[in-house]
Design a protein around this motif. Sequence first.
Motif, PDB file in Angstrom:
ATOM      1  N   VAL A   1       3.406   7.888  -4.981  1.00  0.00           N
ATOM      2  CA  VAL A   1       2.781   6.930  -4.075  1.00  0.00           C
ATOM      3  C   VAL A   1       1.650   6.206  -4.806  1.00  0.00           C
ATOM      4  CG1 VAL A   1       1.547   6.624  -1.904  1.00  0.00           C
ATOM      5  CG2 VAL A   1       3.409   8.291  -2.064  1.00  0.00           C
ATOM      6  N   LEU A   2       1.644   4.891  -4.707  1.00  0.00           N
ATOM      7  CA  LEU A   2       0.649   4.079  -5.406  1.00  0.00           C
ATOM      8  C   LEU A   2      -0.452   3.648  -4.442  1.00  0.00           C
ATOM      9  CD1 LEU A   2       3.107   1.979  -7.579  1.00  0.00           C
ATOM     10  CD2 LEU A   2       1.932   4.101  -8.186  1.00  0.00           C
ATOM     11  N   SER A   3      -1.387   2.846  -4.945  1.00  0.00           N
ATOM     12  CA  SER A   3      -2.601   2.541  -4.179  1.00  0.00           C
ATOM     13  C   SER A   3      -2.331   1.800  -2.877  1.00  0.00           C
ATOM     14  CB  SER A   3      -3.570   1.731  -5.052  1.00  0.00           C
ATOM     15  OG  SER A   3      -2.965   0.518  -5.463  1.00  0.00           O
ATOM     16  N   GLY A   4      -1.272   1.013  -2.813  1.00  0.00           N
ATOM     17  CA  GLY A   4      -0.974   0.270  -1.599  1.00  0.00           C
ATOM     18  C   GLY A   4      -0.160   1.046  -0.595  1.00  0.00           C
ATOM     19  N   GLY A   5       0.097   2.334  -0.869  1.00  0.00           N
ATOM     20  CA  GLY A   5       0.897   3.150   0.029  1.00  0.00           C
ATOM     21  C   GLY A   5       2.387   3.056  -0.226  1.00  0.00           C
TER      22      GLY A   5
ATOM     23  N   GLN B   1      -9.156  -2.734  -8.342  1.00  0.00           N
ATOM     24  CA  GLN B   1      -9.128  -1.716  -9.386  1.00  0.00           C
ATOM     25  C   GLN B   1      -7.689  -1.509  -9.873  1.00  0.00           C
ATOM     26  OE1 GLN B   1     -11.595   0.552 -10.911  1.00  0.00           O
ATOM     27  NE2 GLN B   1      -9.764   0.732 -12.198  1.00  0.00           N
ATOM     28  N   GLU B   2      -7.516  -1.632 -11.178  1.00  0.00           N
ATOM     29  CA  GLU B   2      -6.208  -1.343 -11.772  1.00  0.00           C
ATOM     30  C   GLU B   2      -6.047   0.156 -12.009  1.00  0.00           C
ATOM     31  OE1 GLU B   2      -5.380  -3.490 -15.320  1.00  0.00           O
ATOM     32  OE2 GLU B   2      -5.945  -5.433 -14.486  1.00  0.00           O
ATOM     33  N   HIS B   3      -4.771   0.603 -12.024  1.00  0.00           N
ATOM     34  CA  HIS B   3      -4.436   1.984 -12.333  1.00  0.00           C
ATOM     35  C   HIS B   3      -3.218   1.995 -13.250  1.00  0.00           C
ATOM     36  CE1 HIS B   3      -6.980   3.500  -8.985  1.00  0.00           C
ATOM     37  NE2 HIS B   3      -6.582   2.380  -8.387  1.00  0.00           N
TER      38      HIS B   3
END
Length: 355
Positions: free
Chosen positions: A174-178, A325-327
């Motif tokens: 799961v990434l930052s945007g869900g 924020q990048e990941h």
Amino acid sequence: MSQAVPTPSAPQGITASAITRVHKTSRRKSSVMAGGLVTAFLTGISLIGYQTPAFADDGQPAKIADGTYESDQGVIAAMERTDPVNSSESSMGYPAGVDKDKDGNVKPFTLADVQSTYDPEQAVKDAQAAATQYAADEKHSAPLRESAKHLVDGWSDTTKPNGTEIRQNTKDNVLSGGQSAEQYCNMSNKDPQSSAYGQAAPCMFVGKLDEKYPQRGASDGLTGEGKLTYKVSASVADESSTTEGWQVGGKITPKIGDGESEVGGEASFTYSYSSTSTTKVQNTKETDVEINVPQGKKGYLEGRANGATYTGYIVVRDLDTSTNQEHVVAIPARVFIQAPGSSSSVTWVKRLKAA
């Protein structure tokens, strides 16, 4: 905020499958048929690529290995001559054929499964090096070349990642945007007014060689002296983005039967980043395969995938739009990748073993 971030949308991969009828008949001379047809076709077999391949006309003959083989080593050696595979592989986008169970669910391949042979930080470097090569190759579309650059450098006016987020297994995605990594990686910017129109989310799979030419299925056969006649075929359904997104692969449907019943399965694939074959066999017409079985042996037919399984990571550059924020994320994965020079997804192999 830079407009280079892909506009959120539903995943663009279009899944299609085609079923080709196949059957097997056997003519017995002086011995006994050893049971009915029993085949366990594998799911989740994947192949990976860097451009949309041109498909050959339907009705190509099924690919049959020369000779009859009594050992796995002999099969592998023969296929290494006709469909050599690389010791490492990479693919832009999300690999369509990550390892799956018989029900089509992604297997949770773990960090412990891969870390001892492939360090995740090295995998990120390898992915970015491959993306740099992709971006420099002018045969790719301008939007996708720009997308590859984002995997390396990110976007302007954003906060850069502080190290790599290393996930524990393939389902830990799961990434930052869900969204899941698969959803994110299959997105592309569909807004014609955007300067990033046609760009895709920056993702890549990189992996090291694990298993060559895995079995896709095997029949029961004939024990004792006699002759088996099989009829085999396969169909391939292409999956591609509806816009400029990454080429995501497709599905192979091999079939085999005994005249009374037939079995088959569906396996996903993606094309190799280093693919040198621009023509892929889409459907194979029904082809006869004969096996002469001597006394004291058991004869049967098996399908072998033309490629190899690779263990590695899906590397993603994600952006949390709420914080800018990048990941950089590394997700463990096991993926099947088609041999880069192969035009066909499966080879049928005649086998003998002690009765």
